[in-house]
Design a protein around this motif. Structure first.
Motif, PDB file in Angstrom:
ATOM      1  N   ARG A   1     -48.563   6.529 -68.371  1.00 59.05           N
ATOM      2  CA  ARG A   1     -47.574   6.348 -69.443  1.00 59.05           C
ATOM      3  C   ARG A   1     -48.168   5.499 -70.569  1.00 59.05           C
ATOM      4  O   ARG A   1     -47.970   5.793 -71.749  1.00 59.05           O
ATOM      5  N   ALA A   2     -48.905   4.452 -70.213  1.00 56.38           N
ATOM      6  CA  ALA A   2     -49.514   3.605 -71.240  1.00 56.38           C
ATOM      7  C   ALA A   2     -50.506   4.396 -72.080  1.00 56.38           C
ATOM      8  O   ALA A   2     -50.544   4.255 -73.312  1.00 56.38           O
ATOM      9  N   LEU A   3     -51.299   5.242 -71.444  1.00 50.23           N
ATOM     10  CA  LEU A   3     -52.255   6.060 -72.196  1.00 50.23           C
ATOM     11  C   LEU A   3     -51.543   7.057 -73.099  1.00 50.23           C
ATOM     12  O   LEU A   3     -51.971   7.302 -74.235  1.00 50.23           O
ATOM     13  N   MET A   4     -50.434   7.621 -72.608  1.00 48.17           N
ATOM     14  CA  MET A   4     -49.677   8.560 -73.425  1.00 48.17           C
ATOM     15  C   MET A   4     -49.072   7.863 -74.642  1.00 48.17           C
ATOM     16  O   MET A   4     -49.147   8.362 -75.771  1.00 48.17           O
ATOM     17  N   VAL A   5     -48.489   6.684 -74.422  1.00 48.07           N
ATOM     18  CA  VAL A   5     -47.889   5.931 -75.527  1.00 48.07           C
ATOM     19  C   VAL A   5     -48.963   5.519 -76.530  1.00 48.07           C
ATOM     20  O   VAL A   5     -48.748   5.585 -77.744  1.00 48.07           O
ATOM     21  N   GLN A   6     -50.133   5.122 -76.037  1.00 45.90           N
ATOM     22  CA  GLN A   6     -51.222   4.740 -76.934  1.00 45.90           C
ATOM     23  C   GLN A   6     -51.625   5.913 -77.825  1.00 45.90           C
ATOM     24  O   GLN A   6     -51.847   5.754 -79.020  1.00 45.90           O
ATOM     25  N   GLN A   7     -51.712   7.099 -77.249  1.00 47.27           N
ATOM     26  CA  GLN A   7     -52.077   8.273 -78.039  1.00 47.27           C
ATOM     27  C   GLN A   7     -50.996   8.618 -79.057  1.00 47.27           C
ATOM     28  O   GLN A   7     -51.296   9.013 -80.189  1.00 47.27           O
ATOM     29  N   VAL A   8     -49.734   8.464 -78.689  1.00 47.65           N
ATOM     30  CA  VAL A   8     -48.642   8.704 -79.636  1.00 47.65           C
ATOM     31  C   VAL A   8     -48.730   7.706 -80.788  1.00 47.65           C
ATOM     32  O   VAL A   8     -48.535   8.066 -81.952  1.00 47.65           O
ATOM     33  N   LEU A   9     -49.052   6.444 -80.488  1.00 51.23           N
ATOM     34  CA  LEU A   9     -49.182   5.441 -81.547  1.00 51.23           C
ATOM     35  C   LEU A   9     -50.330   5.781 -82.505  1.00 51.23           C
ATOM     36  O   LEU A   9     -50.208   5.615 -83.719  1.00 51.23           O
ATOM     37  N   VAL A  10     -51.441   6.253 -81.955  1.00 53.17           N
ATOM     38  CA  VAL A  10     -52.568   6.646 -82.810  1.00 53.17           C
ATOM     39  C   VAL A  10     -52.152   7.783 -83.736  1.00 53.17           C
ATOM     40  O   VAL A  10     -52.407   7.749 -84.949  1.00 53.17           O
TER      41      VAL A  10
ATOM     42  N   TRP B   1     -44.866  -3.468 -63.407  1.00 56.85           N
ATOM     43  CA  TRP B   1     -45.606  -4.417 -62.569  1.00 56.85           C
ATOM     44  C   TRP B   1     -46.972  -4.709 -63.138  1.00 56.85           C
ATOM     45  O   TRP B   1     -47.390  -5.842 -63.238  1.00 56.85           O
ATOM     46  N   PHE B   2     -47.690  -3.677 -63.473  1.00 50.96           N
ATOM     47  CA  PHE B   2     -49.103  -3.828 -63.774  1.00 50.96           C
ATOM     48  C   PHE B   2     -49.370  -4.165 -65.241  1.00 50.96           C
ATOM     49  O   PHE B   2     -50.314  -4.856 -65.549  1.00 50.96           O
ATOM     50  N   LEU B   3     -48.558  -3.668 -66.148  1.00 53.87           N
ATOM     51  CA  LEU B   3     -48.827  -3.844 -67.574  1.00 53.87           C
ATOM     52  C   LEU B   3     -47.726  -4.612 -68.293  1.00 53.87           C
ATOM     53  O   LEU B   3     -47.580  -4.500 -69.505  1.00 53.87           O
ATOM     54  N   SER B   4     -46.940  -5.399 -67.558  1.00 56.44           N
ATOM     55  CA  SER B   4     -45.871  -6.150 -68.219  1.00 56.44           C
ATOM     56  C   SER B   4     -46.497  -7.196 -69.140  1.00 56.44           C
ATOM     57  O   SER B   4     -47.510  -7.805 -68.828  1.00 56.44           O
ATOM     58  N   GLY B   5     -45.899  -7.384 -70.299  1.00 54.87           N
ATOM     59  CA  GLY B   5     -46.419  -8.331 -71.271  1.00 54.87           C
ATOM     60  C   GLY B   5     -47.525  -7.764 -72.147  1.00 54.87           C
ATOM     61  O   GLY B   5     -48.054  -8.459 -72.995  1.00 54.87           O
ATOM     62  N   THR B   6     -47.869  -6.496 -71.962  1.00 57.86           N
ATOM     63  CA  THR B   6     -48.923  -5.873 -72.754  1.00 57.86           C
ATOM     64  C   THR B   6     -48.321  -5.264 -74.013  1.00 57.86           C
ATOM     65  O   THR B   6     -47.278  -4.620 -73.964  1.00 57.86           O
ATOM     66  N   THR B   7     -48.977  -5.486 -75.135  1.00 58.15           N
ATOM     67  CA  THR B   7     -48.568  -4.859 -76.385  1.00 58.15           C
ATOM     68  C   THR B   7     -49.575  -3.776 -76.730  1.00 58.15           C
ATOM     69  O   THR B   7     -50.772  -4.040 -76.808  1.00 58.15           O
ATOM     70  N   LEU B   8     -49.087  -2.563 -76.916  1.00 54.25           N
ATOM     71  CA  LEU B   8     -49.947  -1.448 -77.293  1.00 54.25           C
ATOM     72  C   LEU B   8     -49.987  -1.372 -78.817  1.00 54.25           C
ATOM     73  O   LEU B   8     -48.947  -1.466 -79.477  1.00 54.25           O
ATOM     74  N   GLU B   9     -51.189  -1.221 -79.374  1.00 53.08           N
ATOM     75  CA  GLU B   9     -51.356  -1.218 -80.823  1.00 53.08           C
ATOM     76  C   GLU B   9     -52.255  -0.076 -81.262  1.00 53.08           C
ATOM     77  O   GLU B   9     -53.117   0.365 -80.497  1.00 53.08           O
ATOM     78  N   ALA B  10     -52.044   0.366 -82.500  1.00 52.51           N
ATOM     79  CA  ALA B  10     -52.910   1.387 -83.102  1.00 52.51           C
ATOM     80  C   ALA B  10     -52.899   1.187 -84.607  1.00 52.51           C
ATOM     81  O   ALA B  10     -51.933   0.654 -85.170  1.00 52.51           O
ATOM     82  N   GLN B  11     -53.971   1.604 -85.255  1.00 51.36           N
ATOM     83  CA  GLN B  11     -54.014   1.534 -86.708  1.00 51.36           C
ATOM     84  C   GLN B  11     -54.837   2.689 -87.251  1.00 51.36           C
ATOM     85  O   GLN B  11     -55.730   3.200 -86.578  1.00 51.36           O
ATOM     86  N   SER B  12     -54.493   3.096 -88.457  1.00 44.27           N
ATOM     87  CA  SER B  12     -55.247   4.128 -89.168  1.00 44.27           C
ATOM     88  C   SER B  12     -55.468   3.666 -90.593  1.00 44.27           C
ATOM     89  O   SER B  12     -54.620   2.989 -91.177  1.00 44.27           O
ATOM     90  N   VAL B  13     -56.614   4.037 -91.136  1.00 44.92           N
ATOM     91  CA  VAL B  13     -56.973   3.653 -92.498  1.00 44.92           C
ATOM     92  C   VAL B  13     -57.313   4.921 -93.278  1.00 44.92           C
ATOM     93  O   VAL B  13     -58.093   5.745 -92.806  1.00 44.92           O
ATOM     94  N   MET B  14     -56.711   5.061 -94.462  1.00 44.36           N
ATOM     95  CA  MET B  14     -57.012   6.187 -95.346  1.00 44.36           C
ATOM     96  C   MET B  14     -57.115   5.689 -96.776  1.00 44.36           C
ATOM     97  O   MET B  14     -56.528   4.667 -97.130  1.00 44.36           O
ATOM     98  N   ARG B  15     -57.840   6.432 -97.598  1.00 43.88           N
ATOM     99  CA  ARG B  15     -57.990   6.084 -99.010  1.00 43.88           C
ATOM    100  C   ARG B  15     -56.814   6.649 -99.815  1.00 43.88           C
ATOM    101  O   ARG B  15     -56.369   7.760 -99.569  1.00 43.88           O
ATOM    102  N   LYS B  16     -56.373   5.867-100.787  1.00 43.75           N
ATOM    103  CA  LYS B  16     -55.286   6.305-101.674  1.00 43.75           C
ATOM    104  C   LYS B  16     -55.799   7.479-102.513  1.00 43.75           C
ATOM    105  O   LYS B  16     -56.910   7.439-103.042  1.00 43.75           O
ATOM    106  N   GLU B  17     -54.983   8.511-102.623  1.00 43.74           N
ATOM    107  CA  GLU B  17     -55.367   9.671-103.416  1.00 43.74           C
ATOM    108  C   GLU B  17     -55.255   9.372-104.906  1.00 43.74           C
ATOM    109  O   GLU B  17     -54.567   8.441-105.316  1.00 43.74           O
ATOM    110  N   GLY B  18     -55.929  10.152-105.678  1.00 39.83           N
ATOM    111  CA  GLY B  18     -55.839  10.020-107.142  1.00 39.83           C
ATOM    112  C   GLY B  18     -57.206  10.063-107.771  1.00 39.83           C
ATOM    113  O   GLY B  18     -58.221  10.263-107.121  1.00 39.83           O
ATOM    114  N   PHE B  19     -57.221   9.854-109.100  1.00 35.56           N
ATOM    115  CA  PHE B  19     -58.464   9.861-109.853  1.00 35.56           C
ATOM    116  C   PHE B  19     -58.773   8.450-110.332  1.00 35.56           C
ATOM    117  O   PHE B  19     -57.895   7.715-110.723  1.00 35.56           O
ATOM    118  N   LYS B  20     -60.056   8.132-110.356  1.00 29.61           N
ATOM    119  CA  LYS B  20     -60.462   6.814-110.854  1.00 29.61           C
ATOM    120  C   LYS B  20     -60.749   6.886-112.316  1.00 29.61           C
ATOM    121  O   LYS B  20     -61.176   7.826-112.874  1.00 29.61           O
TER     122      LYS B  20
END
Length: 143
Positions: A44-53, A124-143
């Motif tokens: 379940r933790a792996l599934m939730v982690q993938q959903v967060l990503v 039992w095994f993962l209580s107190g664990t916070t699952l985190e994910a982040q993504s980085v993308m460049r803002k679209e547009g012209f310079k």
């Protein structure tokens, strides 16, 4: 000298082994069930982690578009996670997409406490664990 036949040991009669299987099961069953529950929690933790990503990618994509705002990116990410049965996700977007210049990196971070998304009433095994994910993308547009 002639070879002697091997000595055969007789098995004890069935009356002397009554309850042996029950005792063995009583010793092994708790360990087996804990192992099964641990596998379920880790799965379940792996599934939730993938959903967060995936949800962070959706939010980052929304923030990177020309019309994207911080609130629309957060809403997109949280809605994606909720649609995949992961409620209670906290989202943050930095920097604000409305003030970001074209080509600036925009980061979307998501987090959720595992106790809020575990299928077990008391993890039992993962209580107190916070699952985190982040993504980085460049803002679209012209310079």
């Amino acid at each position: 000298m002639a070879a002697q036949p091997p000595i055969r040991r007789r098995r004890p009669p069935a009356q002397q082994r009554t309850g042996a299987a029950a005792v063995e099961f009583a010793i092994v069953a708790p360990l087996f069930f804990m192992m099964v529950l641990g596998c379920i929690e880790i799965g379940r933790a792996l599934m939730v982690q993938q959903v967060l990503v995936n949800a962070s990618r959706v939010g980052a994509r929304e923030a990177a578009t020309l019309t994207g705002t911080g609130s629309s990116a957060q809403t997109a990410a949280v809605n994606y996670a909720a649609g995949a049965s992961v409620p209670g996700v906290a989202a943050s977007v930095a920097p604000d997409p409305t003030t970001a210049e074209a080509g600036d990196l925009i980061t979307v971070r998501l987090s959720v406490d595992f106790a809020d998304v575990s299928w077990s009433p008391t993890p039992w095994f993962l209580s107190g664990t916070t699952l985190e994910a982040q993504s980085v993308m460049r803002k679209e547009g012209f310079k």
